[in-house]
Design a protein around this motif. Structure first.
Motif, PDB file in Angstrom:
ATOM      1  N   ILE A  47     -38.245  79.034 -31.966  1.00  0.00           N
ATOM      2  CA  ILE A  47     -36.790  78.917 -31.830  1.00  0.00           C
ATOM      3  C   ILE A  47     -36.358  78.494 -30.428  1.00  0.00           C
ATOM      4  O   ILE A  47     -35.157  78.366 -30.171  1.00  0.00           O
ATOM      5  N   GLN A  48     -37.308  78.262 -29.540  1.00  0.00           N
ATOM      6  CA  GLN A  48     -36.945  77.809 -28.197  1.00  0.00           C
ATOM      7  C   GLN A  48     -36.250  76.449 -28.275  1.00  0.00           C
ATOM      8  O   GLN A  48     -36.667  75.578 -29.046  1.00  0.00           O
ATOM      9  N   PRO A  49     -35.201  76.250 -27.505  1.00  0.00           N
ATOM     10  CA  PRO A  49     -34.357  75.049 -27.664  1.00  0.00           C
ATOM     11  C   PRO A  49     -34.994  73.743 -27.243  1.00  0.00           C
ATOM     12  O   PRO A  49     -34.588  72.677 -27.695  1.00  0.00           O
ATOM     13  N   ASN A  50     -35.976  73.802 -26.361  1.00  0.00           N
ATOM     14  CA  ASN A  50     -36.603  72.554 -25.919  1.00  0.00           C
ATOM     15  C   ASN A  50     -38.096  72.781 -25.686  1.00  0.00           C
ATOM     16  O   ASN A  50     -38.579  73.911 -25.663  1.00  0.00           O
ATOM     17  N   LEU A  51     -38.824  71.679 -25.517  1.00  0.00           N
ATOM     18  CA  LEU A  51     -40.280  71.744 -25.407  1.00  0.00           C
ATOM     19  C   LEU A  51     -40.719  72.481 -24.150  1.00  0.00           C
ATOM     20  O   LEU A  51     -41.722  73.204 -24.153  1.00  0.00           O
ATOM     21  N   SER A  52     -39.958  72.338 -23.069  1.00  0.00           N
ATOM     22  CA  SER A  52     -40.301  73.007 -21.815  1.00  0.00           C
ATOM     23  C   SER A  52     -40.250  74.527 -21.977  1.00  0.00           C
ATOM     24  O   SER A  52     -41.163  75.237 -21.543  1.00  0.00           O
ATOM     25  N   ALA A  53     -39.193  75.027 -22.609  1.00  0.00           N
ATOM     26  CA  ALA A  53     -39.075  76.464 -22.838  1.00  0.00           C
ATOM     27  C   ALA A  53     -40.155  76.960 -23.800  1.00  0.00           C
ATOM     28  O   ALA A  53     -40.694  78.057 -23.642  1.00  0.00           O
ATOM     29  N   TRP A  76     -42.606  74.624 -34.219  1.00  0.00           N
ATOM     30  CA  TRP A  76     -41.477  74.374 -33.319  1.00  0.00           C
ATOM     31  C   TRP A  76     -40.661  73.172 -33.815  1.00  0.00           C
ATOM     32  O   TRP A  76     -39.429  73.226 -33.889  1.00  0.00           O
ATOM     33  N   GLY A  77     -41.333  72.091 -34.172  1.00  0.00           N
ATOM     34  CA  GLY A  77     -40.627  70.915 -34.671  1.00  0.00           C
ATOM     35  C   GLY A  77     -39.965  71.161 -36.019  1.00  0.00           C
ATOM     36  O   GLY A  77     -38.850  70.701 -36.267  1.00  0.00           O
ATOM     37  N   TRP A  78     -40.638  71.907 -36.881  1.00  0.00           N
ATOM     38  CA  TRP A  78     -40.105  72.217 -38.209  1.00  0.00           C
ATOM     39  C   TRP A  78     -38.813  73.027 -38.106  1.00  0.00           C
ATOM     40  O   TRP A  78     -37.851  72.781 -38.832  1.00  0.00           O
ATOM     41  N   GLU A  79     -38.799  73.974 -37.182  1.00  0.00           N
ATOM     42  CA  GLU A  79     -37.610  74.826 -37.006  1.00  0.00           C
ATOM     43  C   GLU A  79     -36.411  74.011 -36.562  1.00  0.00           C
ATOM     44  O   GLU A  79     -35.273  74.315 -36.954  1.00  0.00           O
ATOM     45  N   LYS A  80     -36.632  72.957 -35.805  1.00  0.00           N
ATOM     46  CA  LYS A  80     -35.525  72.125 -35.339  1.00  0.00           C
ATOM     47  C   LYS A  80     -34.863  71.368 -36.486  1.00  0.00           C
ATOM     48  O   LYS A  80     -33.694  70.992 -36.415  1.00  0.00           O
TER      49      LYS A  80
END
Length: 218
Positions: A47-53, A76-80
């Protein structure tokens, strides 16, 4: 071949029926129950908003999620795209399940009955039904194991020199999925020949398949 010809082709109908069954099983197996602790750990990164986080939390946490980079990036990509509900996160497993069965139907050579047996066993497996409803890398590992099994089975039982490159490519991609979904499998892969010879197994083919079976265990 036109769309109408594909629709009336027995093989095309069988593939469509298999993939439809696979999706249906996935939709039925996944439950919207609360996440358990390991799933929640994975979800907290997804659920982190960006790849860096996302990468930063993986480094900070230093848990088992760090050992399965392929699954974590996919989640991560699927959740977006599909959201962060329990059902949405677990539904990623349907794609892995579908990819595994697609490889069987599109890549496994030999009589169609062998593909149907694999499909029916997979779709009725209590373990796979349970793992489909977990936001963990088990279905990704099943997918990788299936790809390698298909690739290694083809040249052994139904050799075709024209398809050697395809078999090797599928085997490589399957192993890559296995290694990237659990880094510990790399050590199991390397250690298996030594343990096999230690127990008196000197047949190279048996060692090769033993390594695959070892990696296939979730």
């Amino acid at each position: 071949m036109t769309f109408a010809e594909r629709a009336t082709n027995p093989t095309a109908r069988a593939v469509l029926a298999c993939l439809t069954l696979t999706i249906l099983v996935g939709l039925l197996a996944i439950r919207p129950d609360s996440l358990w602790i390991d799933e929640a750990n994975s979800a907290s990164k997804a659920i982190q908003p960006n790849l860096s986080a996302f990468v930063g939390l993986l480094k900070t946490d230093r848990g088992s999620d760090l050992q399965m980079p392929a699954y974590m990036v996919a989640l991560w990509g699927w959740e977006k795209i599909f959201g962060k509900t329990e059902y949405a996160l677990r539904s990623l497993n349907i794609m892995f399940f579908l990819s595994a069965l697609a490889a069987v139907w599109l890549g496994l050579r030999g009589p169609a009955g062998r593909r149907w047996i694999f499909t029916l066993l997979a779709c009725s497996s209590a373990y796979l039904w349970a793992y489909l409803s977990e936001a963990r890398p088990y279905l990704l590992q099943f997918c990788g194991a299936t790809w390698t099994a298909v690739a290694w089975n083809n040249p052994r039982l139904f050799p075709d020199p024209a398809l050697v490159a395809r078999d090797w490519t599928l085997a490589f991609l399957g192993l890559l999925l296995l290694f990237a979904s659990s880094l510990s499998t790399v050590f199991l892969w390397l250690a298996w020949p030594w343990s096999s010879f230690g127990f008196g197994c000197h047949n190279r083919r048996h060692v090769f398949y033993g390594k695959h079976c070892c990696l296939s265990l979730p």
